[in-house]
Motif scaffolding. Structure first.
Motif, PDB file in Angstrom:
ATOM      1  N   VAL A 160       0.911  -1.111   0.124  1.00 26.74           N
ATOM      2  CA  VAL A 160       0.014  -0.159  -0.009  1.00 26.74           C
ATOM      3  C   VAL A 160       0.900   1.214  -0.058  1.00 26.74           C
ATOM      4  N   THR A 161       0.713   2.208  -0.829  1.00 26.13           N
ATOM      5  CA  THR A 161       1.534   3.349  -1.059  1.00 26.13           C
ATOM      6  C   THR A 161       0.541   4.482  -0.211  1.00 26.13           C
ATOM      7  N   VAL A 162       1.404   4.826   0.675  1.00 22.69           N
ATOM      8  CA  VAL A 162       0.777   5.903   1.702  1.00 22.69           C
ATOM      9  C   VAL A 162       1.366   7.156   1.728  1.00 22.69           C
ATOM     10  N   ARG A 163       0.722   8.368   1.394  1.00 17.66           N
ATOM     11  CA  ARG A 163       1.063   9.703   1.279  1.00 17.66           C
ATOM     12  C   ARG A 163       0.539  10.373   2.642  1.00 17.66           C
ATOM     13  N   VAL A 164       1.511  10.733   3.403  1.00 17.16           N
ATOM     14  CA  VAL A 164       1.170  11.467   4.714  1.00 17.16           C
ATOM     15  C   VAL A 164       1.238  12.994   4.416  1.00 17.16           C
ATOM     16  N   ILE A 165      -0.217  13.531   4.140  1.00 17.05           N
ATOM     17  CA  ILE A 165      -0.235  14.894   4.050  1.00 17.05           C
ATOM     18  C   ILE A 165      -0.108  15.516   5.225  1.00 17.05           C
ATOM     19  N   ALA A 166      -0.956  14.946   6.567  1.00 19.95           N
ATOM     20  CA  ALA A 166      -0.839  15.683   7.850  1.00 19.95           C
ATOM     21  C   ALA A 166      -0.865  14.451   8.764  1.00 19.95           C
ATOM     22  N   GLY A 167      -0.391  14.801  10.062  1.00 22.89           N
ATOM     23  CA  GLY A 167      -0.466  13.809  11.046  1.00 22.89           C
ATOM     24  C   GLY A 167       0.924  12.826  11.030  1.00 22.89           C
ATOM     25  N   GLU A 168       0.492  11.635  11.475  1.00 24.35           N
ATOM     26  CA  GLU A 168       1.383  10.581  11.201  1.00 24.35           C
ATOM     27  C   GLU A 168       1.030   9.289  11.049  1.00 24.35           C
ATOM     28  N   SER A 169       1.585   8.538  10.345  1.00 26.07           N
ATOM     29  CA  SER A 169       1.197   7.199  10.065  1.00 26.07           C
ATOM     30  C   SER A 169       2.414   6.074  10.130  1.00 26.07           C
ATOM     31  N   HIS A 170       2.217   5.375  10.898  1.00 24.94           N
ATOM     32  CA  HIS A 170       3.323   4.204  11.082  1.00 24.94           C
ATOM     33  C   HIS A 170       4.792   4.835  11.381  1.00 24.94           C
ATOM     34  N   GLY A 171       4.698   5.749  12.217  1.00 24.53           N
ATOM     35  CA  GLY A 171       6.163   6.441  12.412  1.00 24.53           C
ATOM     36  C   GLY A 171       6.477   7.420  11.560  1.00 24.53           C
ATOM     37  N   VAL A 172       5.734   7.531  10.234  1.00 21.10           N
ATOM     38  CA  VAL A 172       6.204   8.676   9.459  1.00 21.10           C
ATOM     39  C   VAL A 172       5.154   9.734   9.621  1.00 21.10           C
ATOM     40  N   ALA A 173       5.921  10.937   9.636  1.00 20.94           N
ATOM     41  CA  ALA A 173       5.391  12.249  10.173  1.00 20.94           C
ATOM     42  C   ALA A 173       5.065  12.968   8.853  1.00 20.94           C
ATOM     43  N   GLY A 174       3.820  13.337   8.783  1.00 17.01           N
ATOM     44  CA  GLY A 174       3.348  13.999   7.807  1.00 17.01           C
ATOM     45  C   GLY A 174       4.145  15.692   7.260  1.00 17.01           C
ATOM     46  N   ALA A 175       3.723  16.110   6.120  1.00 13.97           N
ATOM     47  CA  ALA A 175       4.239  17.248   5.755  1.00 13.97           C
ATOM     48  C   ALA A 175       3.669  18.544   6.640  1.00 13.97           C
ATOM     49  N   VAL A 176       2.383  18.216   7.225  1.00 10.82           N
ATOM     50  CA  VAL A 176       1.890  19.468   8.050  1.00 10.82           C
ATOM     51  C   VAL A 176       1.456  18.562   9.557  1.00 10.82           C
ATOM     52  N   ARG A 177       1.783  19.444  10.454  1.00  8.28           N
ATOM     53  CA  ARG A 177       1.287  19.082  11.680  1.00  8.28           C
ATOM     54  C   ARG A 177       0.677  20.316  12.264  1.00  8.28           C
ATOM     55  N   ARG A 178      -0.593  19.960  12.918  1.00  7.05           N
ATOM     56  CA  ARG A 178      -1.581  21.223  13.336  1.00  7.05           C
ATOM     57  C   ARG A 178      -1.775  20.920  14.822  1.00  7.05           C
ATOM     58  N   PRO A 179      -1.624  22.090  15.606  1.00  3.13           N
ATOM     59  CA  PRO A 179      -2.030  21.789  17.155  1.00  3.13           C
ATOM     60  C   PRO A 179      -3.606  21.714  17.215  1.00  3.13           C
ATOM     61  N   VAL A 180      -3.951  21.452  18.278  1.00  6.21           N
ATOM     62  CA  VAL A 180      -5.444  21.415  18.907  1.00  6.21           C
ATOM     63  C   VAL A 180      -6.302  20.363  18.151  1.00  6.21           C
ATOM     64  N   THR A 181      -6.462  20.476  16.785  1.00  3.51           N
ATOM     65  CA  THR A 181      -7.231  19.450  15.856  1.00  3.51           C
ATOM     66  C   THR A 181      -6.508  18.290  15.490  1.00  3.51           C
ATOM     67  N   GLU A 182      -5.075  18.432  15.463  1.00  5.33           N
ATOM     68  CA  GLU A 182      -4.196  17.210  15.186  1.00  5.33           C
ATOM     69  C   GLU A 182      -4.791  16.306  14.099  1.00  5.33           C
TER      70      GLU A 182
END
Ligand code: FE
Length: 286
Positions: free
Chosen positions: A158-180
């Motif tokens: 499965v190809t996973v693109r992490v636009i925001a947040g975190e998936s399986h230890g891979v941090a996404g391009a964007v992190r936002r506080p509060v709403t995460e």
């Protein structure tokens, strides 16, 4: 390579949503899959529009100058070219695979115009609410080209693109506080599975934009949004693709604040909406 994680209990599908065909901007044909009736249930997400067409008449008119206040717009272009210009002086060209993350905050006037005259235009615009305390923040803007979006291929292919947040230890391009927010684009080959941990209190949904998926045994067809139940014991979501499929998995922490929307303004009270309209009319958003 990431192993297929074991979930204690995957979330079930609470509801399947069929989008509404709408025309927005100067005549762009859109499938509005998350609309006002779901804003409370899918808090902090306010809207998800999907568009896909190879007929320029469906998109070429674009979105000429219009205002926003009180939230963020996240535009993910799967295919095409889209030019952004705003009153805060930002300009960018969004291209295939790229993301534009715009914080409207106290207000911008912007345009979003296709820069192609033929071919496929495909993508999504998600509206993410801002907490009350940040609604009048300074506008912000980030262009994230395809090459800068982190991703990985799971052991199941499965190809996973992490636009925001975190998936399986891979941090996404964007992190936002509060709403995460978590925002994943998933490309699942035939016969593959994918699991993602989710906090039980976070609202989450899956939008299938190619093929079909099974979520906890329930079939989710193409162009359907599956609202995932918030079972207190559930620790994530598990997807299975019998045939090739593409889907967005989106989740976030609800704000639990009043939502008052008037077109492109999303605030907490009617009074704040009136102020937004006054500010726009008097040119204070530009
Ligand atoms: Fe806009």
């Amino acid at each position: 390579m990431t192993a297929y994680p074991t979930l204690r209990q995957p979330r079930s599908v609470e509801r399947l949503i069929v989008g509404q065909a709408v025309t927005d901007g100067a005549g762009v044909k859109i499938n509005r899959v998350l609309s006002q009736g779901l804003q409370r249930r899918l808090d902090p997400f306010l809207m998800l529009d999907a568009f896909r067409s190879d007929d320029p008449n469906d998109y070429i008119a674009g979105f000429p100058d219009h205002p926003h206040r009180g939230f963020e717009t996240v535009t993910y272009l799967v295919a095409g070219r889209l030019r952004h210009r705003d009153s805060a002086g930002h300009e960018g060209l969004l291209q295939s695979g790229g993301v534009q993350w715009m914080t409207a905050g106290r207000g911008v006037v912007h345009s979003e115009m296709p820069e192609q005259e033929d071919g496929v235009m495909e993508g999504f615009q998600l509206w993410l609410n801002l907490p009350a305390r940040d609604k009048m923040t300074a506008p912000g803007y980030r262009d994230i080209p395809a090459a800068e979006i982190p991703g990985y291929v799971s052991a199941e292919g499965v190809t996973v693109r992490v636009i925001a947040g975190e998936s399986h230890g891979v941090a996404g391009a964007v992190r936002r506080p509060v709403t995460e927010p978590l925002y994943l684009d998933l490309d699942l080959p035939a016969g593959s599975r994918f699991a993602q941990a989710l906090a039980p209190g976070h609202n989450a949904f899956v939008y299938v934009y190619r093929g079909a998926l099974a979520i906890a045994g329930e079939r989710v067809a193409e162009r359907r949004l599956a609202v995932l139940a918030n079972e207190p014991q559930a620790d994530g979501v598990a997807l299975e693709a019998a045939a090739p499929a593409r889907a967005l998995l989106i989740a976030g922490r609800p704000l639990g604040e009043p939502i008052v929307q008037y077109g492109p303004f999303v605030m907490n009270t009617e009074e704040e909406i009136r102020a937004a309209l006054d500010d726009f009319r008097d040119g204070r958003l530009a």
